[in-house]
Motif scaffolding. Structure first.
Motif: not given
Length: 199
Positions: A106-107, A156-165
């Protein structure tokens, strides 16, 4: 071309026989005109030899191989004493997560002011810098290019979403992000907004 167990792509290197790199080692991604099924992308990647090299990758390998759909390996199922295909197991896991509302990548689209699900073919440039990676992403909904600052794991890792972008509060024109040098200059001169994403 892609190994979902190690999260690496295999490309040829002029100094080594094979270079294995992660998605975060890509620097530019550009869809080539012509073939549509599958589409073909030209990538420039940072190699372990210290150089940057060009490579070609098919759309299926770029967007869907991460989910394990193309792997031909098996694993020994200790419960049944049979060899089961890894692709079926990984595809079931990915389908369950997507069905629950999670997307592999996601972005945050600055123009729309909201997070959007994407696949790696929407990335146009990836530039490492300090603790974060600047990722220029073309929004699949509005076609604008937004730059997000994320961790290596987010790329790099599918389904990894940073809490802060981190989000560059600017919508880039199509030809502004042609080279990594231009992209890095834009990152150095821009003001970054930190937005919390609830994904």
């Amino acid at each position: 071309m892609y190994d979902p167990l190690t999260s690496t792509y295999s490309f040829s290197c002029p100094h080594r026989q094979v270079a294995r790199v992660r998605l975060s080692a890509f620097r530019t991604l550009e869809r080539l005109p012509g073939a549509a099924h599958p589409a073909v992308y030209r990538v420039q990647f940072a190699c372990g030899c210290g150089g940057e090299h060009p490579g070609l990758i098919a759309h299926d390998d770029l967007d869907w191989a991460h989910l394990g759909t193309t792997i031909d390996l098996t694993f020994r199922n200790l419960m049944t004493a049979h060899d089961d295909p890894i692709a079926a197991e990984l595809t079931d896991l990915a389908a369950g997560r997507i069905g629950a509302g999670a997307w592999p990548w996601s972005f945050f689209c600055f123009l729309e002011g909201r997070p959007r699900p994407v696949t790696p073919s929407a990335f146009t440039l990836i530039a490492p810098g300090g603790r974060a990676f600047g990722v220029a992403v073309r929004c699949p909904a509005c076609s604008s290019v937004t730059v997000n600052l994320v961790t290596r794991e987010h790329v790099d890792i599918p389904f990894w979403n940073d809490a802060n972008v981190g989000v560059v509060e600017y919508v880039f024109e199509r030809d502004v992000l042609r080279t990594i040098a231009d992209f890095r200059a834009e990152l150095d001169s821009a003001n970054f907004g930190e937005r919390r994403l609830e994904l």
